[in-house]
Design a protein around this motif. Structure first.
Motif, short mmCIF file in Angstrom:
data_model
loop_
_atom_site.label_atom_id
_atom_site.label_comp_id
_atom_site.label_asym_id
_atom_site.label_seq_id
_atom_site.Cartn_x
_atom_site.Cartn_y
_atom_site.Cartn_z
N TYR A 25 0.84 -1.19 0.00
CA TYR A 25 0.00 0.00 0.00
C TYR A 25 0.88 1.25 0.00
N TYR A 26 0.60 2.14 -0.94
CA TYR A 26 1.33 3.40 -1.06
C TYR A 26 0.38 4.55 -0.76
N ARG A 27 0.92 5.58 -0.15
CA ARG A 27 0.15 6.78 0.18
C ARG A 27 0.89 8.01 -0.32
N LEU A 28 0.17 8.89 -1.02
CA LEU A 28 0.71 10.19 -1.41
C LEU A 28 -0.04 11.25 -0.61
N LEU A 29 0.69 12.04 0.14
CA LEU A 29 0.07 13.13 0.88
C LEU A 29 0.05 14.35 -0.02
N SER A 30 -1.08 15.05 -0.02
CA SER A 30 -1.29 16.12 -0.99
C SER A 30 -2.12 17.24 -0.40
N PHE A 31 -2.15 18.35 -1.13
CA PHE A 31 -3.04 19.47 -0.79
C PHE A 31 -3.53 20.09 -2.09
N TRP A 32 -4.53 20.94 -1.97
CA TRP A 32 -5.14 21.60 -3.13
C TRP A 32 -4.66 23.04 -3.20
N ASP A 33 -4.30 23.48 -4.40
CA ASP A 33 -3.98 24.89 -4.65
C ASP A 33 -5.14 25.45 -5.46
N LYS A 34 -5.96 26.24 -4.79
CA LYS A 34 -7.14 26.83 -5.45
C LYS A 34 -6.97 28.33 -5.65
N THR A 35 -5.73 28.81 -5.73
CA THR A 35 -5.51 30.25 -5.87
C THR A 35 -5.90 30.76 -7.25
N ASP A 36 -5.85 29.91 -8.26
CA ASP A 36 -6.32 30.27 -9.61
C ASP A 36 -7.85 30.14 -9.59
N LYS A 37 -8.53 31.14 -10.08
CA LYS A 37 -9.99 31.15 -10.02
C LYS A 37 -10.65 30.16 -10.98
N THR A 38 -9.90 29.68 -11.98
CA THR A 38 -10.51 28.78 -12.97
C THR A 38 -10.05 27.33 -12.84
N GLU A 39 -8.89 27.10 -12.23
CA GLU A 39 -8.36 25.75 -12.13
C GLU A 39 -7.90 25.45 -10.72
N THR A 40 -7.96 24.19 -10.35
CA THR A 40 -7.44 23.72 -9.07
C THR A 40 -6.29 22.77 -9.36
N LEU A 41 -5.20 22.97 -8.64
CA LEU A 41 -4.02 22.14 -8.80
C LEU A 41 -3.88 21.24 -7.56
#
Length: 77
Positions: A25-41
């Motif tokens: 089992y592998y886990r990737l820890l991540s977060f969302w960058d929603k600073t762009d009003k049209t796209e989420t990274l």
């Protein structure tokens, strides 16, 4: 769609993306960058091999530190 087998919210900012490959089992820890009003990274901070039922607190704190550094660097551009 939020698939609980693939995605899990670990705290208010950090998410875990899960996968299994060859009985490991592998886990990737991540977060969302929603600073762009049209796209989420989605930004993966680091990965770990799952050895216990819970993600160690130190790994969540590491992801938060990387997230903080990411946004600090981004604001300088």
């Amino acid at each position: 769609m939020n698939d609980p087998e693939l995605f899990k919210k670990l705290d208010e900012l950090i998410w875990e993306f899960r996968t299994k490959y060859k009985k490991t089992y592998y886990r990737l820890l991540s977060f969302w960058d929603k600073t762009d009003k049209t796209e989420t990274l989605v930004v993966a901070t680091h990965g770990i091999i799952k050895k216990t039922d819970k993600i160690p607190k130190a790994e969540i704190e590491k992801a938060k530190a990387i997230m903080k550094q990411y946004f600090e660097q981004k604001s300088k551009k």
